[in-house]
Design a protein around this motif. Structure first.
Motif, PDB file in Angstrom:
ATOM      1  N   ARG A  17      29.546  33.397 -30.255  1.00 64.11           N
ATOM      2  CA  ARG A  17      29.632  34.651 -31.590  1.00 64.11           C
ATOM      3  C   ARG A  17      30.124  34.971 -31.386  1.00 64.11           C
ATOM      4  O   ARG A  17      32.378  35.249 -31.841  1.00 64.11           O
ATOM      5  CB  ARG A  17      28.693  34.974 -32.203  1.00 64.11           C
ATOM      6  CG  ARG A  17      28.986  34.964 -34.036  1.00 64.11           C
ATOM      7  CD  ARG A  17      27.983  35.629 -34.551  1.00 64.11           C
ATOM      8  NE  ARG A  17      27.156  37.164 -33.962  1.00 64.11           N
ATOM      9  CZ  ARG A  17      27.344  37.998 -33.458  1.00 64.11           C
ATOM     10  NH1 ARG A  17      29.066  38.310 -34.816  1.00 64.11           N
ATOM     11  NH2 ARG A  17      26.629  38.823 -33.162  1.00 64.11           N
ATOM     12  N   LYS A  18      30.442  36.086 -30.891  1.00 63.44           N
ATOM     13  CA  LYS A  18      31.630  37.070 -30.483  1.00 63.44           C
ATOM     14  C   LYS A  18      32.828  36.656 -29.613  1.00 63.44           C
ATOM     15  O   LYS A  18      33.925  36.965 -30.092  1.00 63.44           O
ATOM     16  CB  LYS A  18      31.039  38.503 -29.664  1.00 63.44           C
ATOM     17  CG  LYS A  18      29.932  39.376 -30.495  1.00 63.44           C
ATOM     18  CD  LYS A  18      29.003  39.978 -28.920  1.00 63.44           C
ATOM     19  CE  LYS A  18      27.764  40.422 -30.498  1.00 63.44           C
ATOM     20  NZ  LYS A  18      27.261  41.951 -29.479  1.00 63.44           N
ATOM     21  N   GLU A  28      19.219  34.939 -33.528  1.00 67.65           N
ATOM     22  CA  GLU A  28      20.315  35.868 -32.160  1.00 67.65           C
ATOM     23  C   GLU A  28      19.668  36.338 -31.195  1.00 67.65           C
ATOM     24  O   GLU A  28      19.742  36.729 -29.927  1.00 67.65           O
ATOM     25  CB  GLU A  28      21.470  37.079 -33.037  1.00 67.65           C
ATOM     26  CG  GLU A  28      22.664  36.761 -31.592  1.00 67.65           C
ATOM     27  CD  GLU A  28      24.224  37.683 -32.697  1.00 67.65           C
ATOM     28  OE1 GLU A  28      24.295  36.860 -32.841  1.00 67.65           O
ATOM     29  OE2 GLU A  28      24.094  38.533 -32.644  1.00 67.65           O
ATOM     30  N   SER A  29      18.275  37.648 -31.343  1.00 67.89           N
ATOM     31  CA  SER A  29      17.650  38.419 -31.265  1.00 67.89           C
ATOM     32  C   SER A  29      16.845  37.357 -30.054  1.00 67.89           C
ATOM     33  O   SER A  29      15.912  38.605 -29.800  1.00 67.89           O
ATOM     34  CB  SER A  29      17.476  39.774 -31.869  1.00 67.89           C
ATOM     35  OG  SER A  29      16.433  39.230 -33.035  1.00 67.89           O
ATOM     36  N   TYR A  48      19.439  35.289 -38.741  1.00 67.17           N
ATOM     37  CA  TYR A  48      20.096  35.117 -38.298  1.00 67.17           C
ATOM     38  C   TYR A  48      19.970  35.591 -36.969  1.00 67.17           C
ATOM     39  O   TYR A  48      20.338  35.589 -36.092  1.00 67.17           O
ATOM     40  CB  TYR A  48      22.031  34.806 -39.001  1.00 67.17           C
ATOM     41  CG  TYR A  48      22.674  34.471 -37.327  1.00 67.17           C
ATOM     42  CD1 TYR A  48      22.437  33.577 -36.670  1.00 67.17           C
ATOM     43  CD2 TYR A  48      23.608  35.185 -36.899  1.00 67.17           C
ATOM     44  CE1 TYR A  48      24.037  32.909 -35.324  1.00 67.17           C
ATOM     45  CE2 TYR A  48      24.295  35.169 -36.117  1.00 67.17           C
ATOM     46  CZ  TYR A  48      24.368  34.261 -35.311  1.00 67.17           C
ATOM     47  OH  TYR A  48      25.074  33.957 -33.928  1.00 67.17           O
ATOM     48  N   SER A  49      19.975  37.195 -37.574  1.00 66.81           N
ATOM     49  CA  SER A  49      20.055  38.372 -36.676  1.00 66.81           C
ATOM     50  C   SER A  49      18.549  38.107 -35.987  1.00 66.81           C
ATOM     51  O   SER A  49      18.814  38.499 -35.232  1.00 66.81           O
ATOM     52  CB  SER A  49      19.829  39.784 -37.529  1.00 66.81           C
ATOM     53  OG  SER A  49      21.188  39.966 -38.325  1.00 66.81           O
ATOM     54  N   LYS A  60      28.492  37.657 -37.936  1.00 61.48           N
ATOM     55  CA  LYS A  60      27.344  36.855 -38.368  1.00 61.48           C
ATOM     56  C   LYS A  60      27.120  36.749 -39.477  1.00 61.48           C
ATOM     57  O   LYS A  60      26.640  34.802 -40.110  1.00 61.48           O
ATOM     58  CB  LYS A  60      25.949  38.537 -38.453  1.00 61.48           C
ATOM     59  CG  LYS A  60      25.744  38.808 -36.998  1.00 61.48           C
ATOM     60  CD  LYS A  60      24.012  39.662 -36.954  1.00 61.48           C
ATOM     61  CE  LYS A  60      24.280  40.283 -35.798  1.00 61.48           C
ATOM     62  NZ  LYS A  60      23.760  41.065 -35.156  1.00 61.48           N
TER      63      LYS A  60
END
Length: 66
Positions: free
Chosen positions: A3-4, A28-29, A24-25, A10
């Protein structure tokens, strides 16, 4: 990291997956499990394989289509 590397926010990815940013967070985590349909969409977006997204291979390239 993908993503980065692609400069996606996000918010953009959450919108792409049709989910909330907070959801989504969590994906991702690693606090929430990702659905197969979401993996497929991310693999298409990043032009990579689901195996790469799941950490099963270090090769970013997509598998050739039949």
């Amino acid at each position: 990291n993908l993503r980065k590397e692609n400069s996606y926010s996000k918010e953009f990815i959450a919108n792409y997956l049709n989910i909330k940013v907070s959801t989504y967070s969590k994906l991702e985590s690693g606090k929430k499990k990702i659905k197969t349909s979401e993996l497929i969409l991310l693999a298409k977006l990043y032009n990579t394989s689901i195996d790469y997204l799941l950490g099963q291979t270090e090769h970013k390239e997509r598998y050739p289509q039949k």
